[in-house]
Design a protein around this motif. Structure first.
Motif, PDB file in Angstrom:
ATOM      1  N   CYS A 145       0.710  -1.208   0.147  1.00 48.80           N
ATOM      2  CA  CYS A 145       0.073   0.073  -0.082  1.00 48.80           C
ATOM      3  C   CYS A 145       0.920   1.283   0.175  1.00 48.80           C
ATOM      4  O   CYS A 145       1.943   1.243   0.652  1.00 48.80           O
ATOM      5  CB  CYS A 145      -0.971  -0.024   1.325  1.00 48.80           C
ATOM      6  SG  CYS A 145      -1.991   1.411   1.286  1.00 48.80           S
ATOM      7  N   VAL A 154      -3.586  14.515   3.870  1.00 49.61           N
ATOM      8  CA  VAL A 154      -4.487  13.878   4.542  1.00 49.61           C
ATOM      9  C   VAL A 154      -5.184  14.653   5.538  1.00 49.61           C
ATOM     10  O   VAL A 154      -4.767  15.667   5.962  1.00 49.61           O
ATOM     11  CB  VAL A 154      -3.719  12.761   5.546  1.00 49.61           C
ATOM     12  CG1 VAL A 154      -4.338  12.254   6.154  1.00 49.61           C
ATOM     13  CG2 VAL A 154      -2.831  11.802   4.513  1.00 49.61           C
ATOM     14  N   GLU A 156      -7.437  14.468   8.739  1.00 42.30           N
ATOM     15  CA  GLU A 156      -7.759  13.512   9.681  1.00 42.30           C
ATOM     16  C   GLU A 156      -8.490  14.427  10.985  1.00 42.30           C
ATOM     17  O   GLU A 156      -8.183  15.742  11.078  1.00 42.30           O
ATOM     18  CB  GLU A 156      -6.588  13.174  10.540  1.00 42.30           C
ATOM     19  CG  GLU A 156      -5.760  12.297   9.193  1.00 42.30           C
ATOM     20  CD  GLU A 156      -4.456  11.804   9.900  1.00 42.30           C
ATOM     21  OE1 GLU A 156      -4.164  10.367  10.136  1.00 42.30           O
ATOM     22  OE2 GLU A 156      -3.550  12.489  10.547  1.00 42.30           O
ATOM     23  N   LYS A 185     -10.059   4.048   0.666  1.00 41.71           N
ATOM     24  CA  LYS A 185      -8.715   4.005   0.863  1.00 41.71           C
ATOM     25  C   LYS A 185      -8.196   3.078  -0.292  1.00 41.71           C
ATOM     26  O   LYS A 185      -9.037   2.475  -1.116  1.00 41.71           O
ATOM     27  CB  LYS A 185      -8.289   3.060   1.969  1.00 41.71           C
ATOM     28  CG  LYS A 185      -8.567   4.236   3.284  1.00 41.71           C
ATOM     29  CD  LYS A 185      -7.968   3.276   4.631  1.00 41.71           C
ATOM     30  CE  LYS A 185      -8.343   3.808   5.889  1.00 41.71           C
ATOM     31  NZ  LYS A 185      -8.034   3.070   6.992  1.00 41.71           N
ATOM     32  N   ASP A 186      -6.905   3.222  -0.731  1.00 34.59           N
ATOM     33  CA  ASP A 186      -6.379   2.725  -1.812  1.00 34.59           C
ATOM     34  C   ASP A 186      -6.293   1.041  -1.396  1.00 34.59           C
ATOM     35  O   ASP A 186      -6.078   0.757  -0.410  1.00 34.59           O
ATOM     36  CB  ASP A 186      -4.911   2.916  -1.965  1.00 34.59           C
ATOM     37  CG  ASP A 186      -4.836   4.596  -2.578  1.00 34.59           C
ATOM     38  OD1 ASP A 186      -5.672   4.961  -3.029  1.00 34.59           O
ATOM     39  OD2 ASP A 186      -3.765   5.123  -2.260  1.00 34.59           O
TER      40      ASP A 186
END
Length: 206
Positions: A145, A154, A156, A185-186
């Motif tokens: 990943c 990002v 958060e 998410k990837d």
């Protein structure tokens, strides 16, 4: 997490001039007013001192990469620790904090007693918009990943908790709030075994 914070949809993407951006500003004012009514807001005096929280997250990320259990327990709560280390025992994590895109700020503060009236806990939700690098490798050294070349933006919402009865208590990471509108998410690239030639069970001993 007591009274979880609800992040406004489109946060960090809407401008204050758009219609949705104005609604977001109004909702932010309401949530800030509710936080200011909390006893925690006046007791701890953490408003404006939010630089500690990103430092705690960066330090926790470094200890997670090195799997330092003792240091991790001093920075995260018992609820957060299993979520951080689950499934990472045989993996290699490369993480780096690049820069802050916006100053971190406290968007939510709550104070409540647990079990009895005098057992007070405080929780704050800190909004962090930063640029990070994350790469996770499996036990064979193959990338699962992320990547170590391209940093990603990002956003958060990190919840920190403190046991208020203890005068020497510290703020520890308690969890993260993932909004429903957050992008997925990837996918993780899993390692598979290449199938070999099929064997006849009767000739397996040969």
């Amino acid at each position: 997490i007591m009274d979880p914070y609800v992040p406004p949809e489109g946060d960090a993407r809407l401008t204050s001039l758009s219609k949705d951006g104005v609604k977001q500003q109004v909702q932010k004012l309401r949530q800030t007013a509710a936080s200011q009514l909390s006893d925690l807001w006046g007791k701890q005096g953490f408003v404006g001192g939010t630089t500690f929280f990103p430092r705690a997250e960066v330090t926790g990320g470094c200890f997670l990469c090195s799997f330092n259990k003792q240091k991790l327990h001093s920075l995260v709560t018992e609820r957060c620790y299993p979520d951080m280390v689950r499934g990472n025992r045989y993996r290699t994590i490369r993480w780096r904090f690049v820069e802050s895109l916006e100053p971190p700020r406290v968007v939510h503060a709550r104070c409540d007693s647990i079990m009895n009236r005098g057992n007070l806990y405080g929780q704050v939700t800190v909004r962090m918009h930063s640029r990070q690098i994350l790469a996770i490798y499996d036990r064979f050294g193959r990338l699962m990943c992320g990547g170590e070349e391209i940093p990603k933006d990002v956003l958060e919402y990190v919840v920190f908790e403190r046991y208020l009865v203890n005068p020497y208590g510290t703020w520890r990471m308690h969890g993260k709030i993932v909004p429903e509108w957050a992008p997925p998410k990837d996918p993780i690239v899993k390692t598979v075994m290449i199938p070999g030639p099929s064997l006849d069970p009767s000739r397996e001993h040969e």
